[in-house]
Structures are given as structure tokens and as C-alpha cells.
Design a protein around this motif. Structure first.
Motif, PDB file in Angstrom:
ATOM      1  N   LEU A 191      17.333 -11.689   7.605  1.00 40.34           N
ATOM      2  CA  LEU A 191      16.695 -11.435   6.308  1.00 40.34           C
ATOM      3  C   LEU A 191      15.213 -11.112   6.441  1.00 40.34           C
ATOM      4  CD1 LEU A 191      17.215 -11.440   3.241  1.00 40.34           C
ATOM      5  CD2 LEU A 191      16.545 -13.852   3.223  1.00 40.34           C
ATOM      6  N   ALA A 192      14.530 -11.661   7.447  1.00 40.57           N
ATOM      7  CA  ALA A 192      13.075 -11.495   7.570  1.00 40.57           C
ATOM      8  C   ALA A 192      12.664 -10.027   7.721  1.00 40.57           C
ATOM      9  CB  ALA A 192      12.550 -12.336   8.734  1.00 40.57           C
ATOM     10  N   PRO A 193      13.283  -9.219   8.618  1.00 40.27           N
ATOM     11  CA  PRO A 193      12.876  -7.798   8.677  1.00 40.27           C
ATOM     12  C   PRO A 193      13.155  -7.052   7.380  1.00 40.27           C
ATOM     13  CG  PRO A 193      14.151  -8.420  10.624  1.00 40.27           C
ATOM     14  CD  PRO A 193      14.287  -9.543   9.652  1.00 40.27           C
ATOM     15  N   LEU A 194      14.271  -7.349   6.732  1.00 41.82           N
ATOM     16  CA  LEU A 194      14.590  -6.686   5.470  1.00 41.82           C
ATOM     17  C   LEU A 194      13.582  -7.058   4.392  1.00 41.82           C
ATOM     18  CD1 LEU A 194      16.812  -4.833   4.310  1.00 41.82           C
ATOM     19  CD2 LEU A 194      17.976  -6.889   3.513  1.00 41.82           C
ATOM     20  N   PHE A 195      13.228  -8.345   4.329  1.00 42.00           N
ATOM     21  CA  PHE A 195      12.239  -8.799   3.355  1.00 42.00           C
ATOM     22  C   PHE A 195      10.877  -8.156   3.626  1.00 42.00           C
ATOM     23  CE2 PHE A 195       8.932 -11.732   1.970  1.00 42.00           C
ATOM     24  CZ  PHE A 195       9.307 -11.976   0.662  1.00 42.00           C
ATOM     25  N   THR A 196      10.500  -8.066   4.912  1.00 46.61           N
ATOM     26  CA  THR A 196       9.199  -7.494   5.254  1.00 46.61           C
ATOM     27  C   THR A 196       9.149  -6.004   4.933  1.00 46.61           C
ATOM     28  OG1 THR A 196       9.062  -9.113   7.053  1.00 46.61           O
ATOM     29  CG2 THR A 196       7.487  -7.313   7.077  1.00 46.61           C
ATOM     30  N   LYS A 197      10.261  -5.266   5.186  1.00 48.15           N
ATOM     31  CA  LYS A 197      10.317  -3.844   4.808  1.00 48.15           C
ATOM     32  C   LYS A 197      10.104  -3.672   3.310  1.00 48.15           C
ATOM     33  CE  LYS A 197      13.663  -1.193   6.071  1.00 48.15           C
ATOM     34  NZ  LYS A 197      13.060   0.094   6.511  1.00 48.15           N
ATOM     35  N   THR A 198      10.789  -4.523   2.535  1.00 48.86           N
ATOM     36  CA  THR A 198      10.657  -4.431   1.081  1.00 48.86           C
ATOM     37  C   THR A 198       9.240  -4.766   0.637  1.00 48.86           C
ATOM     38  OG1 THR A 198      12.944  -5.213   0.981  1.00 48.86           O
ATOM     39  CG2 THR A 198      11.748  -5.120  -1.079  1.00 48.86           C
ATOM     40  N   TRP A 199       8.658  -5.760   1.264  1.00 49.53           N
ATOM     41  CA  TRP A 199       7.303  -6.177   0.918  1.00 49.53           C
ATOM     42  C   TRP A 199       6.297  -5.071   1.255  1.00 49.53           C
ATOM     43  CZ3 TRP A 199       4.526 -11.185   3.061  1.00 49.53           C
ATOM     44  CH2 TRP A 199       3.398 -11.421   2.282  1.00 49.53           C
TER      45      TRP A 199
ATOM     46  N   MET B 118       6.885  -1.827   1.453  1.00 53.15           N
ATOM     47  CA  MET B 118       7.051  -0.736   0.495  1.00 53.15           C
ATOM     48  C   MET B 118       6.377  -1.059  -0.838  1.00 53.15           C
ATOM     49  SD  MET B 118       8.568   1.904   1.749  1.00 53.15           S
ATOM     50  CE  MET B 118       7.528   1.551   3.183  1.00 53.15           C
ATOM     51  N   TYR B 119       6.477  -2.331  -1.234  1.00 53.25           N
ATOM     52  CA  TYR B 119       5.843  -2.732  -2.494  1.00 53.25           C
ATOM     53  C   TYR B 119       4.319  -2.641  -2.384  1.00 53.25           C
ATOM     54  CZ  TYR B 119       4.284  -5.658  -6.363  1.00 53.25           C
ATOM     55  OH  TYR B 119       3.649  -6.137  -7.463  1.00 53.25           O
ATOM     56  N   LEU B 120       3.760  -3.068  -1.258  1.00 55.30           N
ATOM     57  CA  LEU B 120       2.313  -3.010  -1.076  1.00 55.30           C
ATOM     58  C   LEU B 120       1.819  -1.571  -1.021  1.00 55.30           C
ATOM     59  CD1 LEU B 120       1.738  -5.836   1.579  1.00 55.30           C
ATOM     60  CD2 LEU B 120       1.321  -5.935  -0.883  1.00 55.30           C
ATOM     61  N   LEU B 121       2.622  -0.675  -0.447  1.00 57.99           N
ATOM     62  CA  LEU B 121       2.186   0.711  -0.291  1.00 57.99           C
ATOM     63  C   LEU B 121       2.281   1.513  -1.582  1.00 57.99           C
ATOM     64  CD1 LEU B 121       3.714   1.585   3.207  1.00 57.99           C
ATOM     65  CD2 LEU B 121       1.313   1.212   2.648  1.00 57.99           C
ATOM     66  N   VAL B 122       3.418   1.364  -2.297  1.00 61.51           N
ATOM     67  CA  VAL B 122       3.635   2.245  -3.453  1.00 61.51           C
ATOM     68  C   VAL B 122       4.023   1.525  -4.726  1.00 61.51           C
ATOM     69  CG1 VAL B 122       4.321   4.167  -1.982  1.00 61.51           C
ATOM     70  CG2 VAL B 122       6.055   2.596  -2.814  1.00 61.51           C
ATOM     71  N   GLY B 123       4.386   0.245  -4.635  1.00 64.66           N
ATOM     72  CA  GLY B 123       4.911  -0.413  -5.820  1.00 64.66           C
ATOM     73  C   GLY B 123       3.927  -1.294  -6.552  1.00 64.66           C
ATOM     74  N   SER B 124       2.865  -1.716  -5.870  1.00 67.04           N
ATOM     75  CA  SER B 124       1.913  -2.616  -6.505  1.00 67.04           C
ATOM     76  C   SER B 124       1.028  -1.860  -7.483  1.00 67.04           C
ATOM     77  CB  SER B 124       1.045  -3.297  -5.434  1.00 67.04           C
ATOM     78  OG  SER B 124       0.378  -2.328  -4.664  1.00 67.04           O
ATOM     79  N   PRO B 125       0.588  -2.522  -8.563  1.00 61.96           N
ATOM     80  CA  PRO B 125      -0.302  -1.858  -9.533  1.00 61.96           C
ATOM     81  C   PRO B 125      -1.663  -1.567  -8.911  1.00 61.96           C
ATOM     82  CG  PRO B 125      -0.075  -4.198 -10.018  1.00 61.96           C
ATOM     83  CD  PRO B 125       0.927  -3.903  -8.952  1.00 61.96           C
ATOM     84  N   GLY B 126      -2.332  -0.566  -9.454  1.00 66.80           N
ATOM     85  CA  GLY B 126      -3.620  -0.180  -8.897  1.00 66.80           C
ATOM     86  C   GLY B 126      -3.467   0.459  -7.537  1.00 66.80           C
ATOM     87  N   PHE B 127      -2.671   1.521  -7.451  1.00 65.46           N
ATOM     88  CA  PHE B 127      -2.367   2.156  -6.169  1.00 65.46           C
ATOM     89  C   PHE B 127      -3.648   2.630  -5.485  1.00 65.46           C
ATOM     90  CE2 PHE B 127      -1.574   6.071  -3.791  1.00 65.46           C
ATOM     91  CZ  PHE B 127      -0.675   5.602  -2.844  1.00 65.46           C
ATOM     92  N   ARG B 128      -3.733   2.332  -4.207  1.00 67.10           N
ATOM     93  CA  ARG B 128      -4.850   2.796  -3.386  1.00 67.10           C
ATOM     94  C   ARG B 128      -4.334   3.121  -1.992  1.00 67.10           C
ATOM     95  NH1 ARG B 128      -6.777  -1.476  -0.200  1.00 67.10           N
ATOM     96  NH2 ARG B 128      -5.898  -3.521  -0.742  1.00 67.10           N
ATOM     97  N   ARG B 129      -4.985   4.027  -1.338  1.00 62.79           N
ATOM     98  CA  ARG B 129      -4.567   4.460  -0.012  1.00 62.79           C
ATOM     99  C   ARG B 129      -4.788   3.330   0.989  1.00 62.79           C
ATOM    100  NH1 ARG B 129      -4.235   9.711   2.271  1.00 62.79           N
ATOM    101  NH2 ARG B 129      -4.253   9.658   4.554  1.00 62.79           N
ATOM    102  N   GLN B 130      -3.758   2.999   1.750  1.00 63.32           N
ATOM    103  CA  GLN B 130      -3.863   1.964   2.772  1.00 63.32           C
ATOM    104  C   GLN B 130      -2.825   2.219   3.853  1.00 63.32           C
ATOM    105  OE1 GLN B 130      -2.643  -2.004   1.562  1.00 63.32           O
ATOM    106  NE2 GLN B 130      -1.688  -1.173  -0.287  1.00 63.32           N
ATOM    107  N   THR B 131      -3.040   1.580   5.000  1.00 61.99           N
ATOM    108  CA  THR B 131      -2.159   1.739   6.147  1.00 61.99           C
ATOM    109  C   THR B 131      -1.702   0.362   6.618  1.00 61.99           C
ATOM    110  OG1 THR B 131      -3.325   3.740   6.840  1.00 61.99           O
ATOM    111  CG2 THR B 131      -1.945   2.648   8.485  1.00 61.99           C
ATOM    112  N   ILE B 132      -0.385   0.210   6.801  1.00 65.06           N
ATOM    113  CA  ILE B 132       0.189  -1.036   7.336  1.00 65.06           C
ATOM    114  C   ILE B 132       0.972  -0.650   8.584  1.00 65.06           C
ATOM    115  CG2 ILE B 132       1.664  -3.022   6.889  1.00 65.06           C
ATOM    116  CD1 ILE B 132       1.143  -2.706   3.948  1.00 65.06           C
ATOM    117  N   SER B 133       0.429  -0.969   9.746  1.00 63.96           N
ATOM    118  CA  SER B 133       1.035  -0.560  11.004  1.00 63.96           C
ATOM    119  C   SER B 133       2.287  -1.383  11.292  1.00 63.96           C
ATOM    120  CB  SER B 133       0.026  -0.734  12.142  1.00 63.96           C
ATOM    121  OG  SER B 133      -0.307  -2.111  12.293  1.00 63.96           O
ATOM    122  N   HIS B 134       3.040  -0.914  12.314  1.00 62.52           N
ATOM    123  CA  HIS B 134       4.241  -1.647  12.714  1.00 62.52           C
ATOM    124  C   HIS B 134       3.881  -3.015  13.290  1.00 62.52           C
ATOM    125  CE1 HIS B 134       6.700   1.752  11.812  1.00 62.52           C
ATOM    126  NE2 HIS B 134       6.171   2.512  12.754  1.00 62.52           N
TER     127      HIS B 134
END
Length: 424
Positions: free
Chosen positions: A197-205, A207-223
Motif C-alpha cells: 500500500l505504501a508505494p500506491l499511497f505515495t504515488k497518489t500523494w 499526484m495530489y501535491l503536483l496537480v491536485g492541491s489548491p493554489g497550484f504552483r510549479r514544483q518538482t518531486i524527484s523519485h
């Protein structure tokens, strides 16, 4: 006799409450056919070395409960024992009546090699682990293609690998309910569940930080950063398992169920308290709920990137099956063997379907793109061949009075008149 250090008085199957010993040494039996100085002494129950003494020791360890049956195993047979006080104050009698009766052993709490439930465990384990292994091999083989690269193959592959481990963990359901196997099952199931569950939860999290959270801003989350975000969930689960391995481990527990005159003996894996159940319910259930919320928030993102639809389906699929199993376990009283079959089938379904929704759509897109490329190549070759044929026919018509020999290799036509003039 409770007054005289629980000395044996009598038994319904025969036996005496006294024995002859040497007067000078009461630990030595009196020899027969002699005129030695002997005397009679009372017999203590724990010195009988038979079923009565074993039952007495079990009752003594339990504190001689009056309204509780205590199981006793002797010579391969299980007995239910209970004690009843017998007091006659006027005669100074203070006895404990020890009652023992053989009981039926319930075998549906274990999955043995010859059990009818063996196939119900092995088939889902083999199907689930084999299918997930094939999907993982396909995913890794095509990881450099555009379709699979967009799907973040590292963490998706980690999720599918966790699904394989979770399926194989169900093999620990086979065998008796011993202390070692009970503790192993506690570790394997919960650790494998969080590992998947941890990798699946982290992928979802992510995606939410990149495009789903309010106040969208450009950011990078590396592997690397995403991997470090995964580790705390696994470490917290390891910490929980370590604490309960010493404080309240899952261990072999004997149960006696009485229904009228029928007494059934069961051996199950259980904790002394319900603390472990509620801690895991809060932690693992909380991860599922938060994962479902994040998947819902990112459900409308671009389909070709991020796998939001797949994440949404996988999270809700796992949560739905886990809820159904939990409700069945708490609403219906069933044997441990049947519970393990339900859990194994549920794990097989969740892992197989969730892995399929990540791999099969990408594989279909790859095959579709490959077919389009092949079709376009064929379409570009055909007009070229038609143009060459058309040019050849035009050349033949432009030289009147000449006959042509059969075409040489390379579609080059040689007029016969030219050859004749060269010979002359």
C-alpha cells in the motif's frame, strides 16, 4: 481436601486416598511381605501422575474457577475440567470436586495438508502471485516505452511486487495454530499489506501535491524524495509489530465452547486484548481513507499522465474488499479456517485487479501505437512502388520501333535496338 494441601480423597473410577510408607522416612514406600515399621499417609493429588493430577495442576494455575471450563490434554485426548466446592461445616468437610469429561476437538480452525480448505488457500495464492508476477515482468520489460514511462514504472512496479509478497504471505495460513506460526502470520500479513500500500499511497500523494492541491504552483518531486516519503509508513508498521510482539503477541489460545451438553474444544491464534486490532484498524484504515480521498481529488487529471483513474480504482477496490471482510468477521461468528479462506480470496482479487488496471491499459496503448506505426510504414511504401512502376511504363512508350527484352534485376529495361547498333 482443601484443608490438607489438596490431598486426594477418592475417584469415581477407583483409587485410594492413602498409601503405606516407612515410618522413619515417609518418602520411601513400605516394602511388601516384611515386618518393617510402616504407616499410612494421605496422598497428594499432584503426586498421582495421572489424568487427575494433570487436571488438578491446570485448575490450580487457573485459580480453580467455578464457572469456567479448563481444557486438559492427557495421553492424546482433550478433557474439559471444572471444580465444584463441597462443604459441610458441621463435619469440617472442605472439598473440591474435580469433574473431567472427554470433549470433541474442532478442526475447522486450522488448514492442514489433508483439509478440505487446502485448495481454497492454494488456488488463490497461486493465481494471484502468478498473475501479478506476469504483469510485473511485462511492466519492467516495457518500462522504457513512452506509455509505461509516463506511468512512473518504479513505484507501480513496487506496488505490484508488494502484491506478490502479500499473496505469498497467505501460505502462512497453512498448518497448526502454534505460537510460532501465530506470530509469523501477524508479521507477514500486516507488513506485506503496508509494503504494497505504501508505494500506491505515495504515488497518489505525489499526484495530489503536483496537480491536485489548491493554489497550484510549479514544483518538482524527484523519485528519491518520493522513496523517502514511502519509508515512514513501512517503519511505523514495523514499530507497531515490534511493540506487540513483546507486549501482546498473537499466540496459541485454547477455547472451550459449551452449547447445552455439547462441549467443543478449539485452538486459535488470538491476542490477550483487542489493542492490536484497534491500532491496526486506525493506522491501516487511516491510510486507506486518506488514499481514497487523495485519489478522488486527482481523478480528473490528464489520462495519459499520472494514472489517476487507476489510482482511484485501486484505492477504492482495496478499501471496499477490506470493509466487506471486516464486517463479515465482526457480524458472523465463523471458524478461523473459514476466515483465512475469505482473506486469501479477497487478497487475490484486490491484488490481481489492481495490478491489471495499471498494466493492461498501458499495454493496450503500446500495441495500438505499434499498429499505427506499422500501418503508416506500409502506406508510405505502397505509393513509392506505384510511382516506380509508372515511370517504367513511361520509358517503354517513349522509344518507338524498339522492342524490349525482359526486365533485368532492379526493374531496368534494355531496348534490343540499342544492343544491335552497338554490335554493328
Amino acid at each position: 481436601d482443601a484443608k490438607l494441601h489438596h490431598c486426594f480423597i477418592a475417584s469415581s473410577t477407583g483409587g485410594t486416598g492413602t498409601k503405606r510408607v516407612m515410618a522413619s522416612d515417609t518418602t520411601q514406600p513400605c516394602p511388601s511381605n516384611t515386618d518393617a515399621d510402616c504407616q499410612s499417609v494421605r496422598v497428594e493429588v499432584n503426586s498421582l501422575n495421572n489424568l487427575v493430577s494433570v487436571a488438578f495442576l491446570s485448575q490450580s494455575e487457573a485459580g480453580f474457577p467455578e464457572a469456567e471450563l479448563v481444557p486438559v490434554e492427557y495421553d492424546g485426548t482433550i478433557y474439559a475440567s471444572e471444580t465444584k466446592p463441597f462443604n459441610v461445616a458441621s463435619d469440617g468437610i472442605d472439598w473440591l470436586v474435580l469433574i473431567m469429561s472427554p470433549i470433541r476437538v474442532q478442526g475447522q480452525d486450522t488448514v492442514k495438508p489433508r483439509s478440505s480448505m487446502l485448495a481454497s488457500i492454494l488456488v488463490p495464492v497461486i493465481v494471484g502471485s502468478l498473475l501479478c508476477s506476469i504483469l510485473l515482468a511485462i511492466f519492467i520489460k516495457n518500462r522504457n516505452t513512452r506509455e509505461f514511462a509516463y506511468g512512473d514504472w518504479r513505484f507501480t512496479g513496487a506496488f505490484i511486487f508488494g502484491c506478490i509478497v502479500l499473496n505469498l504471505a497467505c501460505l502462512s495460513f497453512l498448518g497448526e495454530n502454534t505460537n510460532g506460526l501465530c506470530l509469523l502470520r501477524m508479521w507477514l500479513l500486516h507488513f506485506s499489506f503496508v509494503l504494497a500500500l505504501a508505494p500506491l499511497f505515495t504515488k497518489t500523494w505525489r499526484m495530489y501535491l503536483l496537480v491536485g492541491s489548491p493554489g497550484f504552483r510549479r514544483q518538482t518531486i524527484s523519485h528519491t524524495k518520493t522513496f523517502l516519503m514511502t519509508m515512514p509508513f513501512i517503519l511505523v508498521e514495523v514499530l507497531i509489530l515490534l511493540v506487540f510482539s513483546f507486549a501482546d503477541p498473537s499466540q496459541e489460545t485454547a477455547l472451550l465452547n459449551q452449547d447445552g451438553f455439547v462441549i467443543t474444544y478449539r485452538v486459535v491464534c488470538a491476542h490477550d486484548t483487542n489493542a492490536f486490532f484497534y491500532v491496526q484498524l486506525v493506522y491501516e484504515g487511516g491510510l486507506l481513507l486518506v488514499g481514497c480521498f487523495l485519489a478522488y481529488k486527482t481523478r480528473n487529471m490528464e489520462e495519459g499522465f499520472g494514472e489517476c483513474k487507476q489510482l482511484f480504482f485501486a484505492m477504492y477496490n482495496i478499501a471496499l474488499v477490506a470493509t466487506i471482510i471486516l464486517v463479515v468477521l465482526k457480524a458472523v461468528e465463523i471458524y478461523s479456517g473459514t476466515v483465512r479462506v475469505f482473506v486469501t480470496v479477497g487478497i487475490c482479487w484486490c491484488t490481481s485487479t489492481s495490478s491489471c488496471v495499471f498494466v493492461l491499459p498501458r499495454l493496450f496503448q503500446l500495441n495500438q501505437r505499434t499498429n499505427i506505426i506499422s500501418t503508416s510504414r506500409v502506406s508510405s511504401i505502397l505509393p513509392r512502388r506505384q510511382l516506380i512502376s509508372k515511370r517504367g511504363s513511361t520509358t517503354q512508350q517513349s522509344v518507338p520501333g524498339h522492342t524490349e527484352m525482359p526486365s533485368a534485376p532492379g526493374n531496368i529495361s534494355i531496348p534490343q535496338g540499342s544492343m544491335a547498333s552497338q554490335k554493328a
